[in-house]
Motif scaffolding. Structure first.
Motif, PDB file in Angstrom:
ATOM      1  N   LYS A 281       0.825  -1.212   0.000  1.00  0.00           N
ATOM      2  CA  LYS A 281       0.000   0.000   0.000  1.00  0.00           C
ATOM      3  C   LYS A 281       0.854   1.256   0.000  1.00  0.00           C
ATOM      4  CE  LYS A 281      -3.787  -2.346   2.321  1.00  0.00           C
ATOM      5  NZ  LYS A 281      -4.421  -2.657   3.607  1.00  0.00           N
ATOM      6  N   GLN A 348       3.066   4.598  -7.481  1.00  0.00           N
ATOM      7  CA  GLN A 348       1.716   4.170  -7.142  1.00  0.00           C
ATOM      8  C   GLN A 348       1.595   3.935  -5.643  1.00  0.00           C
ATOM      9  OE1 GLN A 348      -0.598   3.952  -9.543  1.00  0.00           O
ATOM     10  NE2 GLN A 348      -2.277   3.365  -8.205  1.00  0.00           N
ATOM     11  N   SER A 350      -1.518   3.170  -2.547  1.00  0.00           N
ATOM     12  CA  SER A 350      -2.929   2.896  -2.283  1.00  0.00           C
ATOM     13  C   SER A 350      -3.536   4.035  -1.482  1.00  0.00           C
ATOM     14  CB  SER A 350      -3.077   1.590  -1.498  1.00  0.00           C
ATOM     15  OG  SER A 350      -2.552   0.510  -2.229  1.00  0.00           O
ATOM     16  N   GLU A 402     -18.746   1.044 -10.626  1.00  0.00           N
ATOM     17  CA  GLU A 402     -17.681   2.012 -10.378  1.00  0.00           C
ATOM     18  C   GLU A 402     -18.222   3.403 -10.064  1.00  0.00           C
ATOM     19  OE1 GLU A 402     -14.163   1.905 -12.884  1.00  0.00           O
ATOM     20  OE2 GLU A 402     -14.874   0.051 -13.832  1.00  0.00           O
ATOM     21  N   SER A 420      -8.471  -6.401  -2.832  1.00  0.00           N
ATOM     22  CA  SER A 420      -8.479  -4.961  -3.109  1.00  0.00           C
ATOM     23  C   SER A 420      -7.431  -4.610  -4.158  1.00  0.00           C
ATOM     24  CB  SER A 420      -8.247  -4.168  -1.817  1.00  0.00           C
ATOM     25  OG  SER A 420      -7.007  -4.513  -1.216  1.00  0.00           O
ATOM     26  N   SER A 421      -6.299  -5.303  -4.149  1.00  0.00           N
ATOM     27  CA  SER A 421      -5.265  -5.021  -5.154  1.00  0.00           C
ATOM     28  C   SER A 421      -5.716  -5.462  -6.542  1.00  0.00           C
ATOM     29  CB  SER A 421      -3.950  -5.695  -4.774  1.00  0.00           C
ATOM     30  OG  SER A 421      -4.000  -7.102  -4.959  1.00  0.00           O
ATOM     31  N   ALA A 424      -8.302  -2.812  -7.635  1.00  0.00           N
ATOM     32  CA  ALA A 424      -7.685  -1.504  -7.858  1.00  0.00           C
ATOM     33  C   ALA A 424      -6.936  -1.437  -9.181  1.00  0.00           C
ATOM     34  CB  ALA A 424      -6.739  -1.179  -6.711  1.00  0.00           C
ATOM     35  N   PRO A 430     -11.387   4.939  -6.308  1.00  0.00           N
ATOM     36  CA  PRO A 430     -10.536   4.474  -5.199  1.00  0.00           C
ATOM     37  C   PRO A 430     -11.018   3.135  -4.653  1.00  0.00           C
ATOM     38  CG  PRO A 430     -11.128   6.785  -4.909  1.00  0.00           C
ATOM     39  CD  PRO A 430     -11.976   6.260  -6.035  1.00  0.00           C
ATOM     40  N   VAL A 431     -10.057   2.293  -4.288  1.00  0.00           N
ATOM     41  CA  VAL A 431     -10.363   0.979  -3.713  1.00  0.00           C
ATOM     42  C   VAL A 431      -9.653   0.884  -2.365  1.00  0.00           C
ATOM     43  CG1 VAL A 431     -10.218  -1.527  -4.007  1.00  0.00           C
ATOM     44  CG2 VAL A 431     -10.562  -0.047  -5.999  1.00  0.00           C
ATOM     45  N   TYR A 432     -10.423   0.500  -1.331  1.00  0.00           N
ATOM     46  CA  TYR A 432      -9.889   0.432   0.021  1.00  0.00           C
ATOM     47  C   TYR A 432      -9.960  -0.999   0.556  1.00  0.00           C
ATOM     48  CZ  TYR A 432     -10.712   5.481  -0.252  1.00  0.00           C
ATOM     49  OH  TYR A 432     -10.719   6.797  -0.645  1.00  0.00           O
TER      50      TYR A 432
END
Length: 445
Positions: A281, A348, A350, A402, A420-421, A424, A430-432
């Motif tokens: 992240k 990059q 997160s 989305e 999540s990865s 993403a 955004p992805v958490y």
């Protein structure tokens, strides 16, 4: 007589060495032959035989390499249709080892070609049974892995019926003091409710194993078919690989070399970042997915990546490399690995998750629940969550809307880092990762 169990916690897989009068026979050896060779040397024993109870789906066996290095005979059922050098080993046939005898019992159920191996001492007393994936401690082998692979294929219901009779006509008739040595323990995906013990007795299983209770065939079949865990993508691949016999371990790994980041700029292969979720992240390659190195790394790698699909590994440091490569080889995925990269600083990062805001504004997010199907029976944690189990996530990305930021959760935090990865890397919002904070939420009624 000596019986030694070798246990791999990552795949919850057990293999065995039996020694009598300086002769040694192995049962279901794992991919790395060295522990068995070292054990033979330590005990001044000669490996004279290697028994495969069936073509394994969940790990790659070293039977062929051990045969080439020791000259030991490989034994397996004629029903396997094995293409490696072997001697068939079926109902009533025996192997003499020192002062002891090993006898084959054909026990179809987990697979059409499964055998168990009964060990008797020099007086003919039955001492132990090596049950492969037929009988576990507290459970029996799942019957749904051979519908589309293997020399013999069979529907799950047919194999469940065969399992009913294999247990009752063969296993349950053994003396109650016979030791039970299964090929798997708790956490294996070859069964669904194994107990924590790694060995048992026939008597204890008759008392405590639900599958050995008094019931009609039809009841047993339904019980066995219900609630089996998911099938990782690599299982079918491994059955075929074990029928052929895998190549030597170190030779198979030798092609995996260091790759520069510039070499992967335009690659279509997956990038698998094996660092911790927190490290990923903080900084990662913009196309990478995160499968953190952990006790179940190989299981999730083989559940997410399909057989034949190319990938690169991104590693924390060179010290982790050997361990990771051997984990690939355990499931037969080393040929798909095109190389490895050392982790470098990347642009990059997160997005930072504001848990308190999420708790007060759940409707502002799309929530993705990536737990397995059987876990969902415990109840949803969020009313409007979309359920997509992690093994099916890459194939289901088009089902994820989305319009809102996305929050991903599992049951404990490890899988949500992976999920999540994956999401993403494929969406613009955004992805958490809810991570271990999932433990603060309770199932809703």
């Amino acid at each position: 007589m000596q019986i030694e169990q070798f246990y791999d916690t990552g795949l919850a897989q057990a293999s065995y060495a039996i020694i009598s009068n300086n002769e040694m026979v192995l049962v279901d050896p794992a991919r790395d032959p060295e522990p068995y060779l070292a054990f033979a040397r330590e005990n001044h024993a000669k490996i004279i035989g290697i028994i495969e109870t069936h073509p394994h789906a969940d790990f790659v066996s070293s039977h062929l390499e051990l045969h080439k290095r020791t000259g030991a005979t490989i034994y397996t059922s004629k029903l396997v249709g094995a293409s490696y050098p072997h001697k068939t080993f079926d109902e009533g046939e025996q192997i003499e080892i020192g002062h002891c005898t090993l006898k084959a019992l054909n026990t179809p159920g987990h697979s059409p070609d499964s055998i168990c191996v009964l060990l008797s001492d020099q007086h003919g007393k039955e001492i132990a049974v090596f049950t492969g994936d037929t009988l576990f401690v507290g459970d029996v082998g799942r019957p749904d892995l051979r519908e589309n692979v293997g020399n013999l294929q069979a529907k799950a219901r047919e194999l469940a019926k065969a399992m009913y009779y294999s247990l009752r006509d063969k296993i349950m008739k053994l003396p109650t003091d016979v030791l039970v040595y299964p090929a798997h323990g708790p956490g294996s995906l070859c069964g669904k409710s194994m107990r924590n013990e790694l060995q048992s007795t026939i008597g204890k299983e008759l008392e405590e194993n639900p599958a050995l209770g008094t019931m009609e065939e039809s009841v047993f079949i339904e019980m066995l078919l219900n609630d089996q865990p998911f099938i990782p993508k690599y299982f079918i691949h491994d059955v075929a690989l074990n029928r052929a016999g895998a190549s030597d371990l170190e030779i198979s790994l030798s092609h995996i070399i260091h790759t520069e980041e510039s070499e992967i700029d335009n690659t279509s292969a997956l990038l698998v970042d094996t660092r911790s979720a927190q490290a990923f992240k903080t900084s990662h390659h913009h196309h990478a997915i995160n499968i953190p190195d952990g006790n179940k790394f190989e299981t999730w790698l083989g559940s997410i990546i399909a057989p034949g699909e190319s990938f690169y590994l991104i590693i924390e440091d060179e010290q982790t490399l050997s361990r990771l490569l051997h984990k690939l080889a355990k499931i037969g995925y080393e040929a798909q690995c095109k190389g490895y990269l050392s982790a470098t600083v990347s642009s990059q990062m997160s997005p930072v998750f504001d848990l308190s805001f999420f708790e007060k504004n759940e409707d502002n997010f799309t929530i993705i629940d990536i737990r397995n199907d059987n876990e969902l029976k415990e109840g949803k944690l969020f009313k409007h969550a979309i359920h997509i189990p992690l093994p099916r996530l890459r194939e289901s990305l088009q089902a994820i809307p989305e319009e809102k930021p996305i929050v991903v959760h599992c049951a404990g935090g490890y899988r949500s880092a992976i999920g999540s990865s994956i999401i993403a890397a494929s969406v613009a919002v955004p992805v958490y990762d809810l991570g271990t904070a999932v433990n603060d939420f309770s199932p809703i009624s």
